[in-house]
Write an enzyme that holds these catalytic residues in place. Sequence first.
Site, mmCIF file in Angstrom:
data_model
loop_
_atom_site.group_PDB
_atom_site.id
_atom_site.type_symbol
_atom_site.label_atom_id
_atom_site.label_comp_id
_atom_site.label_asym_id
_atom_site.label_seq_id
_atom_site.Cartn_x
_atom_site.Cartn_y
_atom_site.Cartn_z
ATOM 1 N N GLU A 153 0.847 -1.195 0.000
ATOM 2 C CA GLU A 153 0.000 0.000 0.000
ATOM 3 C C GLU A 153 0.884 1.246 0.000
ATOM 4 O O GLU A 153 1.860 1.330 0.747
ATOM 5 C CB GLU A 153 -0.882 0.046 1.246
ATOM 6 C CG GLU A 153 -1.893 -1.072 1.372
ATOM 7 C CD GLU A 153 -3.229 -0.760 0.736
ATOM 8 O OE1 GLU A 153 -3.322 0.274 0.025
ATOM 9 O OE2 GLU A 153 -4.171 -1.539 0.953
ATOM 10 N N ASP A 213 -7.519 1.797 -7.563
ATOM 11 C CA ASP A 213 -6.150 2.119 -7.132
ATOM 12 C C ASP A 213 -5.067 1.271 -7.816
ATOM 13 O O ASP A 213 -5.326 0.155 -8.221
ATOM 14 C CB ASP A 213 -6.054 1.986 -5.607
ATOM 15 C CG ASP A 213 -6.387 0.594 -5.083
ATOM 16 O OD1 ASP A 213 -7.371 0.008 -5.565
ATOM 17 O OD2 ASP A 213 -5.669 0.116 -4.198
#
Length: 214
Positions: A133, A201
């Site tokens: 992430e 994303d």
Amino acid sequence: MKRLLLFSLIFPALLAAGCLAEMGAHLVELEIKPAPGGLINRPLRPQGANDIRYIMLHAISDCAENPTDPFQMERIEYIFRTYQVEAHYVIDREGQIYQFVQDACEARHAGSGTWAGDPKLTNKMNRYSIGIELLGIGTAAEMESVIGPEANALIRIEDRGYTQAQYLSLDLLLEHLMDRYAIPPENILTHRQYAPDRKWDPGELFAWPTSISQ
């Protein structure tokens, strides 16, 4: 390898521009810190580290609840624990890498999706991948349906996208993981690639200089 070569090419330019003084020594030597609350306990992959074949890239922030202060690492840990999701690594805005889950364990980061027409990967990418992430926020259009118009309107322009320090740390982390687990470049993918109907994303603002698509 490809990414080490990329880093060797951009490093002199950053040095000449005086950028490295602000980015920290960990960009030329990999530094991984433990997550603020310690490692999250997750089950081992069925074949341990031998199952690791892919790396999946994500974006995360706290912009839904804290749009004006979306990148506090303690809040990221809270999101993981509250929603029962997690990634193996998180890279903050300054490029610091934090580990939340041991590589040999399954982190719940991929969810449902499919890749490369391989039925073994359909809804099962967690078993075979390491999740990374980056603290970042997508475009206003990408985030509208995710966090709603009110929170979206409060996000600062400088909080959208990603920082150069993050890209440099991502290269170092990928170099380390690719070498350690013999992962080829074509096995690095984004969450959107795996689940295009569900996930945005890392999005249009992800300007990492590689050939992978968003």
